[in-house]
Design a protein around this motif. Structure first.
Motif, PDB file in Angstrom:
ATOM      1  N   VAL A 699      30.966  45.599  31.996  1.00  0.00           N
ATOM      2  CA  VAL A 699      30.461  45.768  30.625  1.00  0.00           C
ATOM      3  C   VAL A 699      29.198  46.644  30.657  1.00  0.00           C
ATOM      4  CG1 VAL A 699      29.544  44.545  28.616  1.00  0.00           C
ATOM      5  CG2 VAL A 699      31.401  43.522  29.956  1.00  0.00           C
ATOM      6  N   LEU A 700      28.300  46.316  31.592  1.00  0.00           N
ATOM      7  CA  LEU A 700      27.045  47.068  31.663  1.00  0.00           C
ATOM      8  C   LEU A 700      27.292  48.522  32.043  1.00  0.00           C
ATOM      9  CD1 LEU A 700      24.763  44.383  33.359  1.00  0.00           C
ATOM     10  CD2 LEU A 700      24.906  45.005  30.938  1.00  0.00           C
ATOM     11  N   GLU A 701      28.267  48.732  32.948  1.00  0.00           N
ATOM     12  CA  GLU A 701      28.555  50.103  33.364  1.00  0.00           C
ATOM     13  C   GLU A 701      29.098  50.916  32.176  1.00  0.00           C
ATOM     14  OE1 GLU A 701      27.693  51.576  35.921  1.00  0.00           O
ATOM     15  OE2 GLU A 701      28.961  53.333  36.210  1.00  0.00           O
ATOM     16  N   ALA A 702      29.966  50.287  31.383  1.00  0.00           N
ATOM     17  CA  ALA A 702      30.528  51.000  30.227  1.00  0.00           C
ATOM     18  C   ALA A 702      29.424  51.369  29.245  1.00  0.00           C
ATOM     19  CB  ALA A 702      31.586  50.129  29.546  1.00  0.00           C
ATOM     20  N   LEU A 703      28.517  50.426  28.972  1.00  0.00           N
ATOM     21  CA  LEU A 703      27.427  50.704  28.022  1.00  0.00           C
ATOM     22  C   LEU A 703      26.459  51.726  28.612  1.00  0.00           C
ATOM     23  CD1 LEU A 703      26.735  47.070  26.741  1.00  0.00           C
ATOM     24  CD2 LEU A 703      27.843  48.911  25.474  1.00  0.00           C
ATOM     25  N   ARG A 704      26.184  51.585  29.910  1.00  0.00           N
ATOM     26  CA  ARG A 704      25.248  52.506  30.554  1.00  0.00           C
ATOM     27  C   ARG A 704      25.761  53.939  30.486  1.00  0.00           C
ATOM     28  NH1 ARG A 704      23.755  54.906  35.205  1.00  0.00           N
ATOM     29  NH2 ARG A 704      25.754  54.547  36.204  1.00  0.00           N
ATOM     30  N   ARG A 705      27.098  54.059  30.545  1.00  0.00           N
ATOM     31  CA  ARG A 705      27.683  55.397  30.524  1.00  0.00           C
ATOM     32  C   ARG A 705      27.981  55.875  29.101  1.00  0.00           C
ATOM     33  NH1 ARG A 705      29.275  57.948  34.958  1.00  0.00           N
ATOM     34  NH2 ARG A 705      30.912  58.990  33.747  1.00  0.00           N
ATOM     35  N   GLY A 706      27.477  55.148  28.121  1.00  0.00           N
ATOM     36  CA  GLY A 706      27.508  55.681  26.768  1.00  0.00           C
ATOM     37  C   GLY A 706      28.548  55.104  25.839  1.00  0.00           C
ATOM     38  N   LEU A 736      25.992  37.252  28.830  1.00  0.00           N
ATOM     39  CA  LEU A 736      25.786  38.702  28.831  1.00  0.00           C
ATOM     40  C   LEU A 736      25.143  39.167  27.519  1.00  0.00           C
ATOM     41  CD1 LEU A 736      26.324  40.950  30.769  1.00  0.00           C
ATOM     42  CD2 LEU A 736      28.695  41.025  30.013  1.00  0.00           C
ATOM     43  N   ARG A 737      25.540  38.543  26.434  1.00  0.00           N
ATOM     44  CA  ARG A 737      24.942  38.918  25.142  1.00  0.00           C
ATOM     45  C   ARG A 737      23.452  38.633  25.156  1.00  0.00           C
ATOM     46  NH1 ARG A 737      29.500  36.503  22.346  1.00  0.00           N
ATOM     47  NH2 ARG A 737      30.974  38.131  21.799  1.00  0.00           N
ATOM     48  N   GLY A 738      23.077  37.500  25.782  1.00  0.00           N
ATOM     49  CA  GLY A 738      21.652  37.179  25.907  1.00  0.00           C
ATOM     50  C   GLY A 738      20.930  38.247  26.704  1.00  0.00           C
ATOM     51  N   LEU A 739      21.576  38.689  27.783  1.00  0.00           N
ATOM     52  CA  LEU A 739      20.961  39.715  28.638  1.00  0.00           C
ATOM     53  C   LEU A 739      20.817  41.032  27.861  1.00  0.00           C
ATOM     54  CD1 LEU A 739      20.074  40.740  31.475  1.00  0.00           C
ATOM     55  CD2 LEU A 739      22.472  41.257  31.919  1.00  0.00           C
ATOM     56  N   ILE A 743      17.357  43.206  27.008  1.00  0.00           N
ATOM     57  CA  ILE A 743      17.053  44.591  27.407  1.00  0.00           C
ATOM     58  C   ILE A 743      17.134  45.545  26.223  1.00  0.00           C
ATOM     59  CG2 ILE A 743      17.647  44.329  29.846  1.00  0.00           C
ATOM     60  CD1 ILE A 743      20.353  45.371  29.326  1.00  0.00           C
ATOM     61  N   GLY A 744      17.251  44.984  25.039  1.00  0.00           N
ATOM     62  CA  GLY A 744      17.114  45.811  23.850  1.00  0.00           C
ATOM     63  C   GLY A 744      18.407  46.408  23.314  1.00  0.00           C
ATOM     64  N   ILE A 745      19.522  45.883  23.760  1.00  0.00           N
ATOM     65  CA  ILE A 745      20.803  46.377  23.230  1.00  0.00           C
ATOM     66  C   ILE A 745      21.368  45.323  22.291  1.00  0.00           C
ATOM     67  CG2 ILE A 745      23.182  46.938  23.874  1.00  0.00           C
ATOM     68  CD1 ILE A 745      22.201  48.559  26.009  1.00  0.00           C
ATOM     69  N   ASP A 746      21.863  45.774  21.160  1.00  0.00           N
ATOM     70  CA  ASP A 746      22.394  44.822  20.183  1.00  0.00           C
ATOM     71  C   ASP A 746      23.581  44.078  20.795  1.00  0.00           C
ATOM     72  OD1 ASP A 746      23.795  43.622  18.000  1.00  0.00           O
ATOM     73  OD2 ASP A 746      22.511  44.850  16.691  1.00  0.00           O
ATOM     74  N   PRO A 747      23.515  42.732  20.870  1.00  0.00           N
ATOM     75  CA  PRO A 747      24.599  41.983  21.520  1.00  0.00           C
ATOM     76  C   PRO A 747      25.939  42.134  20.805  1.00  0.00           C
ATOM     77  CG  PRO A 747      22.966  40.489  20.549  1.00  0.00           C
ATOM     78  CD  PRO A 747      22.402  41.864  20.433  1.00  0.00           C
ATOM     79  N   ARG A 748      25.913  42.610  19.544  1.00  0.00           N
ATOM     80  CA  ARG A 748      27.194  42.793  18.840  1.00  0.00           C
ATOM     81  C   ARG A 748      28.018  43.934  19.426  1.00  0.00           C
ATOM     82  NH1 ARG A 748      24.849  43.171  12.917  1.00  0.00           N
ATOM     83  NH2 ARG A 748      23.188  44.145  14.146  1.00  0.00           N
ATOM     84  N   ARG A 749      27.409  44.667  20.353  1.00  0.00           N
ATOM     85  CA  ARG A 749      28.190  45.729  21.013  1.00  0.00           C
ATOM     86  C   ARG A 749      29.221  45.155  21.988  1.00  0.00           C
ATOM     87  NH1 ARG A 749      26.460  50.524  19.566  1.00  0.00           N
ATOM     88  NH2 ARG A 749      24.299  50.739  18.888  1.00  0.00           N
ATOM     89  N   LEU A 750      29.085  43.880  22.283  1.00  0.00           N
ATOM     90  CA  LEU A 750      30.091  43.214  23.123  1.00  0.00           C
ATOM     91  C   LEU A 750      30.901  42.283  22.227  1.00  0.00           C
ATOM     92  CD1 LEU A 750      31.465  42.362  25.737  1.00  0.00           C
ATOM     93  CD2 LEU A 750      29.584  40.784  26.155  1.00  0.00           C
ATOM     94  N   LYS A 751      32.181  42.582  22.091  1.00  0.00           N
ATOM     95  CA  LYS A 751      33.033  41.749  21.215  1.00  0.00           C
ATOM     96  C   LYS A 751      34.086  41.060  22.074  1.00  0.00           C
ATOM     97  CE  LYS A 751      35.868  42.125  17.017  1.00  0.00           C
ATOM     98  NZ  LYS A 751      35.012  41.617  15.961  1.00  0.00           N
TER      99      LYS A 751
END
Ligand code: SF4
Ligand code: SF4
Length: 793
Positions: A699-706, A736-739, A743-751
């Motif tokens: 999940v983090l890799e996908a978000l990190r890569r945009g 993960l949503r808490g994490l 780190i400043g990313i909206d947790p709603r980006r993970l569904k």
């Protein structure tokens, strides 16, 4: 040069699938694109890749270009992965050196109105497949011996058919039936359509054959308590309940004991129209022909024991546990009738002269409570006018049953004919929405009913009321365009078939999926009609939905034949796509032991995976805090490579990376395709075996890569193919949503979404909703992406 030292050589084959793919995607452009991908030495577009010609092209390329791996961009791997694995094996490659890009079900069929965006998505899917293929390794399969015994659960006509076919082929069968006799509902019917054969006359010889066959161990009045293990070796625990009658002594005379029994209760085998004693025989043709004492009714007077000439009554009989080791299981648990009292407007349960299809079957039956007479239960007089009301509990959203029960129209046609034959002057009417007479000889049967003078009235019945002189049916006649009322002596509610609630225990023990209509789901509605999603488990008869007797019999035979194919080889290949432990990394924390739903991991200093037990869900690999567990297929590096390939271009906004479990959500996405349900092109789907496989680092890799959002979709809660993988996925997503928030990313980006394989529409809607939600959130910020940690967490 040693092939393992040189760069991977990959061939890519892009299928037109006639116009199924080529009408939407620019196949020529896809081929040109594929040629530019790393490690690709040949790329071709082929009209039908699955045809002999298509497969031969792949085979000759493997030889000519010395290919190490093959990517087929075509239909779903759930459909043709076995085909192409065979193809490359025949050309000398290991079967696991294949990757498929699903550009039909999950691209061309669901984005028919957006050819340019769909073509870009297909490029990404091909690049993702090539990236994974570049990291594939040959896997060796191991064979293990299997038990040749088969468990058949359910002694209705489908189970009987399966048991006899298996036994006659030389396999040992355990036939477990919950009730005191086999035969199911068919044993209670009068005649059967469309030939009007006497039901028990055709069934009883088969029931007797089951009893006499030395290869069948019949276990009636028995239930399954636990099932462990996998295909080839299911370990089953069950219990046989006490009848309080010794089956080895009982002569089946029944009159001797039941005539002295002072207790009478409604006879459930007559659907409570008649009475039986506390000691009873279910039906005269019961198999086994052994009496049974109903302990809820018995008052313990002891009269039956005194009367029994064989000394068969044993009040101290105990339940007996049994254990079986079987190679395959056939689930033939049947159906249950709709509870007609739920349609209050028809008065069932309030008005004695409102009866159901099953009750009229028993009345028409010469061995039934009225000895074949059609009477008004309120008076015992012959009914001179009878109304059938169709679709009671079927095709009815108000009771949660939108489906057609398939057999009720024909059953009412048959029963109406039998009444007319017995009472030619009777006034018989059928109130219907439309008559469904779609089988062989059915239309002729319908015409015969019309010729007999049965009155067909098209339109819904709104209510039934009881008056002083009979029942008043209020109905709409849509052909006359009028609302009318008519008096009848007897009203028959043509009740639908529902999924058998008593089978839920077995379904849960096996981890079977259920459709929204609550019947068990089969692996594919057309191509695999008797296979469950679980290897070695087959489903026959009405357990997978309403069907006629002849279809149930055919399915019993089909399930038996599938079990034979599996077991006659004497051994099965273990799936090598399992987990393994890097013992140097393992710290012995036991997290994997607690996570594994198959109890395949043990720890002695370091963890060890029993590969025969491991089902390859990958939940342990996602749970291990030190990355000591890896999957032989769907490895971390392969999935990370797919993520990087998916996000290399990021050709649209919002951009979603989806991880979909193979069994439900990926299958649901395929169903959306076959149903041509359209949804936005914004998602790139990565197939994982279980939602529990999704490592937080993915999940983090996908978000990190945009990626603007990540979707994790799995089986509905309670229906996970691996029992609890989706629950682990849910827990991890919460953490993960808490994490992300920290780190400043909206947790709603993970569904996270759950859907069944039959819920393609639901999955499509969830994707649509997610795209809208992400549009509201805006693109993931590059500065935040930079702030995210890289690599596994
Ligand atoms: S012991 Fe029970 S079953 Fe036997 S006669 Fe008495 S009441 Fe009936
Ligand atoms: S979770 Fe990982 S580290 Fe812990 S015991 Fe299992 S394999 Fe070893």
């Amino acid at each position: 040069m040693d092939p393992s030292e040189r760069p991977m050589r990959i061939g890519v084959y892009i299928c037109h699938c006639g116009l199924n793919i080529a009408a939407t995607l620019d196949v020529e452009e896809l081929r040109r694109f594929a040629e530019t991908l790393p490690n690709v030495v040949v790329a071709r577009d082929i009209q039908f890749t699955c045809s002999d010609a298509g497969q031969n092209t792949i085979k000759s390329d493997i030889a000519e270009f010395k290919l190490d791996a093959v990517v087929v961009a075509a239909c779903s791997p759930r459909l043709h992965e076995p085909t192409f694995r065979r193809t490359i094996t025949e050309a000398g490659l290991n079967q696991y050196m294949l990757e498929m890009a699903n550009i039909r079900e999950q691209c061309s069929w669901v984005h028919m109105d957006s050819p340019a965006l769909a073509t870009q998505k297909a490029k990404d899917l091909i690049a993702m497949a090539v990236a994974k293929a570049s990291l594939l390794h040959p896997l060796e399969t191991e064979s293990v011996p299997v038990s040749r015994d088969v468990l058949v659960i359910g002694g209705g006509v489908a189970g009987i058919s399966a048991a006899l076919d298996l036994a006659n082929a030389g396999l040992r069968v355990y036939l477990v039936e919950r009730r005191p006799t086999i035969g199911g509902y068919m044993a209670l019917l009068t005649d059967v359509f469309p030939t009007n054969d006497c039901s028990i006359c055709v069934l009883a010889p088969k029931m007797a054959e089951v009893y006499a066959n030395p290869m069948i161990k019949l276990m009636t009045y028995s239930e399954i308590l636990a099932i462990e293990g996998t295909v080839g070796h299911f370990r089953v625990t069950g219990v046989t309940k006490p009848r309080y009658v010794d089956p080895t002594l009982c002569k089946g005379c029944i009159n001797e004991c039941s005539s002295v029994c002072p207790v009478e209760v409604p006879n459930d085998y007559d659907f409570n129209l008649g009475k039986r004693k506390a000691i009873y025989m279910a039906i005269p043709q019961s198999v086994p022909l052994v009496a049974c004492i109903d302990t809820n009714a018995c008052i313990g007077c002891g009269l039956c024991a005194e009367a029994c000439p064989a000394d068969a009554v044993k009040y101290d009989q105990q339940s007996e546990e049994f254990k079986l080791d079987v190679g395959a299981i056939i689930v033939a648990t049947g159906w249950q009738p709709f509870d007609a009292s739920r349609k209050e407007e028809y008065g069932f349960g309030r008005y004695r002269d409102v009866v159901t299809t099953l009750q009229i079957e028993r009345m028409l039956n010469a061995a039934g409570p009225t000895r074949g007479d059609i009477v008004r239960p309120s008076t015992g007089e012959i009914a001179r006018s009878v109304a059938f009301i169709q679709c009671v509990g079927s095709r009815d959203q108000t009771v949660g049953n939108p489906y057609c029960s398939r057999i009720c129209c024909m059953a009412s046609l048959k029963n109406a004919q039998l009444i007319k034959e017995r009472y030619p002057d009777a006034d018989v009417a059928i109130h219907y929405i439309d008559i469904r007479a779609g089988g062989e000889g059915y239309e002729e049967f319908y015409l015969r009913a019309q010729r007999l003078g049965i009155n067909f009235i098209r339109g819904r019945v709104s209510s039934v009321e009881e008056g002083d002189d009979g029942l008043y049916v209020h109905y709409e006649d849509t052909l006359l365009g009028k609302t009318l009322m008519k008096r009848y002596d007897l009203v028959v509610l043509s009740i639908g078939l529902e999924a058998n609630r008593d089978a839920e225990v077995v379904g849960n023990l096996l981890g079977l999926s259920r459709r929204p209509d609550r019947f068990f789901e089969i692996a594919h509605p057309k191509m695999r009609p008797v296979e469950a999603h679980i290897d070695g488990v087959f489903i026959a008869g009405c357990a997978s939905g309403p069907k006629e007797i002849q279809v149930s019999i055919a399915q019993g035979s089909a399930a038996a034949s599938k079990a034979m194919q599996l077991l006659f080889k004497g051994e099965i290949e273990l799936d090598p796509t399992v987990a393994f432990v890097d013992r140097d990394k393992c710290i012995g924390c036991r997290l994997c032991v607690d996570t594994c739903p198959s109890r395949a991991i043990s720890v002695k200093d370091t963890a060890f995976v029993d590969e025969a037990r491991c089902k390859g869900c990958g939940t342990c690999a996602a749970a291990c805090p030190v990355d000591a567990i890896e999957m032989r297929l769907f490895s971390d590096e392969q999935i990370l490579a797919q993520i990087r390939a998916a996000t290399a271009v990021k050709g649209e906004y919002p951009f979603i990376v989806g991880f979909l479990c193979n069994w439900c959500s990926y299958a649901g996405a395929d169903l959306a395709g076959t149903s041509r349900i359209q949804y936005p092109t914004n998602i790139r789907i990565i197939r994982v075996m279980c939602a529990g496989r999704v490592d937080p680092s993915f999940v983090l890799e996908a978000l990190r890569r945009g990626a603007d959002g990540v979707l994790i979709a799995g089986c509905r809660i309670g229906e996970c193919h691996y029992v609890s993988g989706n629950l682990h996925a849910l827990q991890r997503a919460e953490v993960l949503r808490g994490l992300l928030k920290e780190i400043g990313i909206d947790p709603r980006r993970l569904k996270v979404a759950w859907c069944a394989a039959s819920e393609g529409d639901i999955l499509a809607r969830k994707i649509e909703e997610f795209v809208d939600e992400l549009r509201d959130l805006g693109p993931v910020g590059t500065e935040l992406a930079a702030a995210l940690p890289s690599g596994k967490v």
